[in-house]
Write a protein that holds these residues in place. Structure first.
Motif, PDB file in Angstrom:
ATOM      1  N   LEU A   8      37.644 -14.058  24.365  1.00  0.00           N
ATOM      2  CA  LEU A   8      37.825 -15.006  25.452  1.00  0.00           C
ATOM      3  C   LEU A   8      36.552 -15.823  25.623  1.00  0.00           C
ATOM      4  O   LEU A   8      35.473 -15.419  25.160  1.00  0.00           O
ATOM      5  CB  LEU A   8      38.130 -14.272  26.768  1.00  0.00           C
ATOM      6  N   THR A  30      43.243 -23.396  36.690  1.00  0.00           N
ATOM      7  CA  THR A  30      42.276 -22.514  36.049  1.00  0.00           C
ATOM      8  C   THR A  30      40.877 -23.041  36.325  1.00  0.00           C
ATOM      9  O   THR A  30      40.633 -24.245  36.201  1.00  0.00           O
ATOM     10  CB  THR A  30      42.522 -22.438  34.530  1.00  0.00           C
ATOM     11  N   ILE A 144      45.948 -14.873  29.561  1.00  0.00           N
ATOM     12  CA  ILE A 144      46.292 -16.131  28.912  1.00  0.00           C
ATOM     13  C   ILE A 144      47.815 -16.207  28.782  1.00  0.00           C
ATOM     14  O   ILE A 144      48.534 -15.301  29.163  1.00  0.00           O
ATOM     15  CB  ILE A 144      45.610 -16.278  27.542  1.00  0.00           C
ATOM     16  N   GLY A 163      45.189 -20.819  26.709  1.00  0.00           N
ATOM     17  CA  GLY A 163      44.665 -20.040  25.599  1.00  0.00           C
ATOM     18  C   GLY A 163      43.160 -19.919  25.652  1.00  0.00           C
ATOM     19  O   GLY A 163      42.470 -20.738  26.268  1.00  0.00           O
ATOM     20  N   SER A 164      42.649 -18.896  24.995  1.00  0.00           N
ATOM     21  CA  SER A 164      41.211 -18.714  24.909  1.00  0.00           C
ATOM     22  C   SER A 164      40.897 -17.930  23.645  1.00  0.00           C
ATOM     23  O   SER A 164      41.730 -17.166  23.143  1.00  0.00           O
ATOM     24  CB  SER A 164      40.668 -17.990  26.143  1.00  0.00           C
ATOM     25  N   LEU A 178      38.498 -22.431  25.946  1.00  0.00           N
ATOM     26  CA  LEU A 178      39.539 -22.257  26.958  1.00  0.00           C
ATOM     27  C   LEU A 178      40.363 -23.527  26.950  1.00  0.00           C
ATOM     28  O   LEU A 178      39.808 -24.625  26.999  1.00  0.00           O
ATOM     29  CB  LEU A 178      38.900 -22.042  28.329  1.00  0.00           C
ATOM     30  N   ALA A 304      47.490 -19.764  23.044  1.00  0.00           N
ATOM     31  CA  ALA A 304      48.168 -20.185  24.276  1.00  0.00           C
ATOM     32  C   ALA A 304      49.675 -20.134  24.119  1.00  0.00           C
ATOM     33  O   ALA A 304      50.400 -19.605  24.973  1.00  0.00           O
ATOM     34  CB  ALA A 304      47.719 -21.589  24.656  1.00  0.00           C
TER      35      ALA A 304
END
Length: 325
Positions: A8, A30, A144, A163-164, A178, A304
Protein backbone atom coordinates in the motif's frame (compact mmCIF):
# COMPACT_ATOMS: atom_id res chain seq x y z
CA UNK A 1 11.99 -3.96 -6.98
CA UNK A 2 9.76 -5.84 -4.56
CA UNK A 3 6.39 -5.02 -3.01
CA UNK A 4 6.43 -3.37 0.41
CA UNK A 5 5.15 -5.07 3.55
CA UNK A 6 1.55 -3.86 3.11
CA UNK A 7 1.67 -3.35 -0.67
CA UNK A 8 0.00 0.00 0.00
CA UNK A 9 1.07 3.62 -0.37
CA UNK A 10 1.43 3.69 3.42
CA UNK A 11 4.56 1.57 3.11
CA UNK A 12 6.07 5.05 2.73
CA UNK A 13 6.62 5.68 6.42
CA UNK A 14 4.73 8.61 7.91
CA UNK A 15 1.76 8.50 5.54
CA UNK A 16 -1.81 7.48 6.41
CA UNK A 17 -4.94 6.96 4.31
CA UNK A 18 -8.59 7.16 5.32
CA UNK A 19 -11.75 6.22 3.44
CA UNK A 20 -15.38 7.23 3.89
CA UNK A 21 -18.37 6.30 1.76
CA UNK A 22 -22.15 6.42 1.57
CA UNK A 23 -23.59 3.20 0.13
CA UNK A 24 -26.85 4.84 -0.95
CA UNK A 25 -25.00 7.70 -2.59
CA UNK A 26 -22.61 5.22 -4.26
CA UNK A 27 -19.78 7.66 -3.71
CA UNK A 28 -17.09 8.48 -1.24
CA UNK A 29 -13.85 10.20 -0.32
CA UNK A 30 -10.26 9.12 0.24
CA UNK A 31 -7.75 11.25 2.14
CA UNK A 32 -3.97 10.95 2.28
CA UNK A 33 -2.34 12.72 5.20
CA UNK A 34 0.87 12.37 7.16
CA UNK A 35 2.55 12.70 10.49
CA UNK A 36 3.92 16.01 9.20
CA UNK A 37 3.33 18.23 6.14
CA UNK A 38 4.87 16.81 2.97
CA UNK A 39 6.18 18.27 -0.29
CA UNK A 40 3.86 17.83 -3.26
CA UNK A 41 3.75 18.30 -7.02
CA UNK A 42 1.04 17.58 -9.60
CA UNK A 43 0.62 16.92 -13.30
CA UNK A 44 -2.66 16.84 -15.24
CA UNK A 45 -2.94 15.02 -18.57
CA UNK A 46 -6.68 14.48 -18.90
CA UNK A 47 -8.87 16.89 -20.82
CA UNK A 48 -11.61 17.31 -18.20
CA UNK A 49 -10.04 17.74 -14.73
CA UNK A 50 -11.72 18.93 -11.56
CA UNK A 51 -9.29 20.23 -8.97
CA UNK A 52 -8.81 22.24 -5.79
CA UNK A 53 -5.69 24.19 -4.76
CA UNK A 54 -3.46 22.66 -7.43
CA UNK A 55 -2.03 26.01 -8.59
CA UNK A 56 -0.08 26.36 -5.34
CA UNK A 57 1.77 23.12 -6.13
CA UNK A 58 3.68 24.72 -9.01
CA UNK A 59 7.44 24.78 -8.32
CA UNK A 60 7.55 28.59 -8.10
CA UNK A 61 4.71 29.00 -5.58
CA UNK A 62 5.25 30.06 -1.95
CA UNK A 63 3.83 27.08 -0.07
CA UNK A 64 6.32 24.20 0.00
CA UNK A 65 4.29 21.50 1.78
CA UNK A 66 0.70 20.33 2.14
CA UNK A 67 -1.21 18.80 5.05
CA UNK A 68 -3.41 16.38 3.12
CA UNK A 69 -4.59 15.38 -0.34
CA UNK A 70 -8.20 14.53 -1.17
CA UNK A 71 -9.53 12.18 -3.86
CA UNK A 72 -13.31 12.35 -4.11
CA UNK A 73 -16.29 11.26 -6.08
CA UNK A 74 -19.15 13.67 -6.73
CA UNK A 75 -17.77 15.68 -9.63
CA UNK A 76 -17.53 19.39 -8.68
CA UNK A 77 -19.67 18.77 -5.59
CA UNK A 78 -16.89 16.52 -4.31
CA UNK A 79 -14.42 19.39 -4.16
CA UNK A 80 -16.22 20.39 -0.95
CA UNK A 81 -14.75 17.29 0.71
CA UNK A 82 -11.67 19.42 1.23
CA UNK A 83 -13.68 21.70 3.52
CA UNK A 84 -14.30 18.84 5.94
CA UNK A 85 -10.64 17.83 5.82
CA UNK A 86 -9.56 21.42 6.48
CA UNK A 87 -11.88 21.61 9.49
CA UNK A 88 -10.39 18.46 10.97
CA UNK A 89 -6.83 19.59 10.41
CA UNK A 90 -7.56 23.02 11.86
CA UNK A 91 -9.00 21.41 14.98
CA UNK A 92 -5.74 19.47 15.28
CA UNK A 93 -3.68 22.65 15.03
CA UNK A 94 -2.35 21.80 11.56
CA UNK A 95 -1.81 24.29 8.75
CA UNK A 96 0.41 26.87 7.09
CA UNK A 97 1.30 29.53 9.67
CA UNK A 98 0.32 33.10 8.81
CA UNK A 99 0.90 35.16 11.94
CA UNK A 100 -1.28 33.64 14.64
CA UNK A 101 -3.50 31.89 12.08
CA UNK A 102 -3.02 28.45 10.60
CA UNK A 103 -4.45 27.53 7.22
CA UNK A 104 -4.48 23.81 6.38
CA UNK A 105 -3.27 23.21 2.81
CA UNK A 106 -5.51 20.58 1.21
CA UNK A 107 -5.33 20.14 -2.57
CA UNK A 108 -7.75 17.71 -4.13
CA UNK A 109 -9.17 16.19 -7.30
CA UNK A 110 -12.53 14.69 -8.19
CA UNK A 111 -14.02 12.07 -10.48
CA UNK A 112 -17.48 11.98 -12.04
CA UNK A 113 -19.79 9.37 -10.49
CA UNK A 114 -23.13 11.23 -10.58
CA UNK A 115 -24.73 8.79 -13.05
CA UNK A 116 -23.74 5.49 -11.43
CA UNK A 117 -27.15 4.58 -9.98
CA UNK A 118 -26.69 6.05 -6.52
CA UNK A 119 -29.16 8.39 -4.83
CA UNK A 120 -27.93 11.88 -5.67
CA UNK A 121 -31.06 13.73 -4.47
CA UNK A 122 -29.40 15.31 -1.44
CA UNK A 123 -30.43 18.68 -0.02
CA UNK A 124 -27.13 19.48 1.68
CA UNK A 125 -23.84 18.56 0.01
CA UNK A 126 -22.67 15.33 1.71
CA UNK A 127 -19.02 15.63 0.77
CA UNK A 128 -17.70 17.90 3.57
CA UNK A 129 -18.90 15.34 6.13
CA UNK A 130 -17.41 12.47 4.12
CA UNK A 131 -14.11 14.34 3.92
CA UNK A 132 -14.00 14.77 7.69
CA UNK A 133 -14.88 11.09 8.22
CA UNK A 134 -12.12 10.00 5.85
CA UNK A 135 -9.56 12.18 7.64
CA UNK A 136 -10.62 10.82 11.02
CA UNK A 137 -10.26 7.26 9.69
CA UNK A 138 -6.72 7.77 8.35
CA UNK A 139 -4.39 4.89 9.24
CA UNK A 140 -1.58 2.82 7.78
CA UNK A 141 -3.98 -0.04 7.01
CA UNK A 142 -6.91 0.69 4.71
CA UNK A 143 -9.17 -1.20 2.33
CA UNK A 144 -9.04 -1.05 -1.46
CA UNK A 145 -11.61 -1.92 -4.11
CA UNK A 146 -15.10 -0.48 -3.64
CA UNK A 147 -13.97 1.93 -0.96
CA UNK A 148 -13.57 5.68 -0.47
CA UNK A 149 -13.32 7.63 -3.71
CA UNK A 150 -13.59 4.36 -5.64
CA UNK A 151 -16.96 3.38 -4.17
CA UNK A 152 -19.01 4.25 -7.24
CA UNK A 153 -16.26 4.23 -9.85
CA UNK A 154 -16.68 2.58 -13.26
CA UNK A 155 -14.56 1.79 -16.31
CA UNK A 156 -15.34 0.90 -19.91
CA UNK A 157 -16.16 -2.69 -19.01
CA UNK A 158 -15.88 -3.40 -15.28
CA UNK A 159 -16.69 -1.71 -12.02
CA UNK A 160 -13.80 0.54 -11.00
CA UNK A 161 -12.46 1.18 -7.54
CA UNK A 162 -9.67 2.34 -5.25
CA UNK A 163 -6.26 0.76 -5.69
CA UNK A 164 -2.88 0.94 -4.04
CA UNK A 165 0.53 -0.72 -4.39
CA UNK A 166 4.11 -0.18 -3.31
CA UNK A 167 7.67 -1.06 -4.24
CA UNK A 168 10.94 -1.08 -2.33
CA UNK A 169 13.93 -0.36 -4.57
CA UNK A 170 17.34 -1.98 -4.34
CA UNK A 171 18.76 0.87 -2.26
CA UNK A 172 15.86 0.78 0.20
CA UNK A 173 13.82 3.72 -1.13
CA UNK A 174 10.07 3.12 -1.08
CA UNK A 175 7.58 4.24 -3.72
CA UNK A 176 3.81 3.85 -3.37
CA UNK A 177 0.68 4.66 -5.34
CA UNK A 178 -2.97 5.33 -4.53
CA UNK A 179 -5.55 5.64 -7.31
CA UNK A 180 -9.30 5.97 -7.84
CA UNK A 181 -10.04 4.33 -11.19
CA UNK A 182 -13.10 5.70 -13.00
CA UNK A 183 -11.74 5.56 -16.55
CA UNK A 184 -13.46 5.91 -19.87
CA UNK A 185 -10.94 3.35 -21.14
CA UNK A 186 -10.58 -0.34 -20.36
CA UNK A 187 -8.20 -1.86 -17.81
CA UNK A 188 -8.34 -5.31 -19.42
CA UNK A 189 -7.52 -6.85 -22.77
CA UNK A 190 -10.30 -8.63 -24.69
CA UNK A 191 -9.27 -11.81 -22.86
CA UNK A 192 -10.17 -10.21 -19.54
CA UNK A 193 -6.52 -10.08 -18.45
CA UNK A 194 -5.13 -6.82 -17.13
CA UNK A 195 -3.14 -4.51 -19.40
CA UNK A 196 -0.91 -3.95 -16.37
CA UNK A 197 -0.02 -7.66 -16.30
CA UNK A 198 3.66 -7.28 -17.26
CA UNK A 199 4.26 -5.22 -14.10
CA UNK A 200 2.43 -7.50 -11.67
CA UNK A 201 4.34 -8.68 -8.59
CA UNK A 202 3.28 -12.13 -7.48
CA UNK A 203 -0.45 -12.64 -7.90
CA UNK A 204 -1.59 -9.26 -6.61
CA UNK A 205 -4.26 -9.02 -9.30
CA UNK A 206 -4.78 -12.60 -10.33
CA UNK A 207 -1.35 -13.68 -11.60
CA UNK A 208 -2.75 -14.11 -15.10
CA UNK A 209 -0.15 -12.17 -17.06
CA UNK A 210 -1.17 -10.56 -20.33
CA UNK A 211 -2.79 -12.93 -22.80
CA UNK A 212 -2.78 -12.62 -26.57
CA UNK A 213 -2.06 -9.74 -28.93
CA UNK A 214 -4.09 -6.55 -28.92
CA UNK A 215 -7.20 -6.83 -31.07
CA UNK A 216 -7.86 -3.48 -32.79
CA UNK A 217 -11.48 -4.47 -33.31
CA UNK A 218 -11.86 -4.57 -29.53
CA UNK A 219 -10.64 -1.02 -28.95
CA UNK A 220 -12.98 0.64 -26.43
CA UNK A 221 -15.21 3.39 -27.73
CA UNK A 222 -16.13 6.51 -25.70
CA UNK A 223 -19.50 5.05 -24.75
CA UNK A 224 -19.62 6.71 -21.36
CA UNK A 225 -21.03 10.20 -21.36
CA UNK A 226 -18.66 13.13 -21.49
CA UNK A 227 -17.35 13.75 -17.99
CA UNK A 228 -18.37 10.30 -16.74
CA UNK A 229 -14.73 9.41 -16.31
CA UNK A 230 -11.41 10.34 -14.71
CA UNK A 231 -8.64 8.47 -12.94
CA UNK A 232 -7.04 10.42 -10.09
CA UNK A 233 -3.91 9.22 -8.36
CA UNK A 234 -1.15 9.91 -5.87
CA UNK A 235 2.39 8.54 -5.97
CA UNK A 236 4.57 8.89 -2.91
CA UNK A 237 8.17 8.28 -1.91
CA UNK A 238 10.39 8.65 1.12
CA UNK A 239 13.18 10.01 -1.10
CA UNK A 240 13.85 13.69 -0.42
CA UNK A 241 12.42 15.57 -3.41
CA UNK A 242 11.40 19.22 -3.72
CA UNK A 243 8.46 20.47 -5.79
CA UNK A 244 10.30 20.62 -9.17
CA UNK A 245 11.41 16.99 -8.90
CA UNK A 246 7.97 15.94 -7.64
CA UNK A 247 6.33 17.60 -10.64
CA UNK A 248 8.60 15.51 -12.85
CA UNK A 249 7.80 12.38 -10.82
CA UNK A 250 4.06 12.98 -11.28
CA UNK A 251 4.65 13.38 -15.01
CA UNK A 252 6.57 10.10 -15.23
CA UNK A 253 3.90 8.30 -13.20
CA UNK A 254 1.32 9.02 -15.89
CA UNK A 255 3.06 6.31 -17.92
CA UNK A 256 1.54 3.90 -15.40
CA UNK A 257 -1.95 5.04 -16.32
CA UNK A 258 -1.15 4.66 -20.01
CA UNK A 259 0.13 1.11 -19.43
CA UNK A 260 -2.90 0.04 -17.40
CA UNK A 261 -5.81 1.87 -19.08
CA UNK A 262 -6.54 1.81 -22.83
CA UNK A 263 -7.10 4.51 -23.89
CA UNK A 264 -6.03 6.92 -21.16
CA UNK A 265 -5.73 10.73 -20.99
CA UNK A 266 -8.73 11.22 -23.28
CA UNK A 267 -10.48 14.56 -23.78
CA UNK A 268 -13.27 13.29 -21.51
CA UNK A 269 -11.08 12.05 -18.62
CA UNK A 270 -9.60 14.37 -16.01
CA UNK A 271 -6.56 12.16 -15.41
CA UNK A 272 -4.31 13.66 -12.75
CA UNK A 273 -1.38 12.48 -10.62
CA UNK A 274 -0.12 14.08 -7.40
CA UNK A 275 3.42 13.21 -6.26
CA UNK A 276 4.49 13.55 -2.63
CA UNK A 277 7.69 13.16 -0.66
CA UNK A 278 8.11 12.63 3.06
CA UNK A 279 11.80 13.45 2.65
CA UNK A 280 13.14 10.90 5.12
CA UNK A 281 15.81 9.53 2.74
CA UNK A 282 18.51 11.59 1.06
CA UNK A 283 19.50 9.07 -1.63
CA UNK A 284 17.08 10.15 -4.38
CA UNK A 285 17.57 8.58 -7.83
CA UNK A 286 15.31 10.47 -10.25
CA UNK A 287 15.74 7.88 -13.01
CA UNK A 288 14.82 4.91 -10.82
CA UNK A 289 12.06 6.78 -9.01
CA UNK A 290 10.27 7.74 -12.21
CA UNK A 291 10.34 4.18 -13.51
CA UNK A 292 9.16 2.80 -10.17
CA UNK A 293 6.32 5.33 -9.91
CA UNK A 294 4.97 4.30 -13.32
CA UNK A 295 5.21 0.59 -12.49
CA UNK A 296 3.58 0.98 -9.08
CA UNK A 297 0.74 3.11 -10.44
CA UNK A 298 -0.01 0.58 -13.20
CA UNK A 299 -0.23 -2.15 -10.56
CA UNK A 300 -2.46 -0.01 -8.34
CA UNK A 301 -4.90 0.53 -11.23
CA UNK A 302 -5.27 -3.21 -11.79
CA UNK A 303 -5.59 -3.88 -8.05
CA UNK A 304 -8.45 -1.36 -7.87
CA UNK A 305 -10.54 -3.25 -10.40
CA UNK A 306 -9.41 -6.66 -9.15
CA UNK A 307 -10.61 -5.82 -5.62
CA UNK A 308 -13.95 -4.22 -6.56
CA UNK A 309 -16.97 -5.82 -4.89
CA UNK A 310 -20.62 -5.95 -6.04
CA UNK A 311 -23.25 -3.77 -4.41
CA UNK A 312 -27.02 -3.31 -4.90
CA UNK A 313 -27.85 -1.15 -7.91
CA UNK A 314 -24.51 -1.57 -9.69
CA UNK A 315 -24.59 -0.74 -13.39
CA UNK A 316 -21.48 -2.75 -14.23
CA UNK A 317 -20.18 -6.19 -13.23
CA UNK A 318 -17.10 -6.65 -11.10
CA UNK A 319 -14.05 -8.23 -12.72
CA UNK A 320 -14.49 -11.28 -10.51
CA UNK A 321 -17.93 -11.78 -12.07
CA UNK A 322 -16.49 -11.92 -15.60
CA UNK A 323 -17.41 -15.58 -16.09
CA UNK A 324 -21.09 -14.65 -15.67
CA UNK A 325 -20.90 -11.32 -17.57
Amino acid sequence: MRAGRLNLITDVAGLRVGNAADAGLKSGVTVLTGDAPFACGVHVMGGAPGTRETDLLAPDRLVQAVDALVLSGGSAFGLAAGDGVMAGLRAAGRGFAVGDARVPIVPGAILFDLLNGGDKGWTDNPYPALGRQALDAAATQFAIGSEGAGTGAMTAQWKGGLGSASAVLAGGTTVGALVAVNALGSVTAPSGQFWAGPWEIGAEFGGLGLGGPFDPQAEPRPEKRQGEATTIAIVATDAALAKPALTRLATAAHDGLARAIVPSHTPFDGDLVFAVSTGSRADADPFGLGHAAACVLARAVARAVFAAAPAPGDRQPCWHERARA
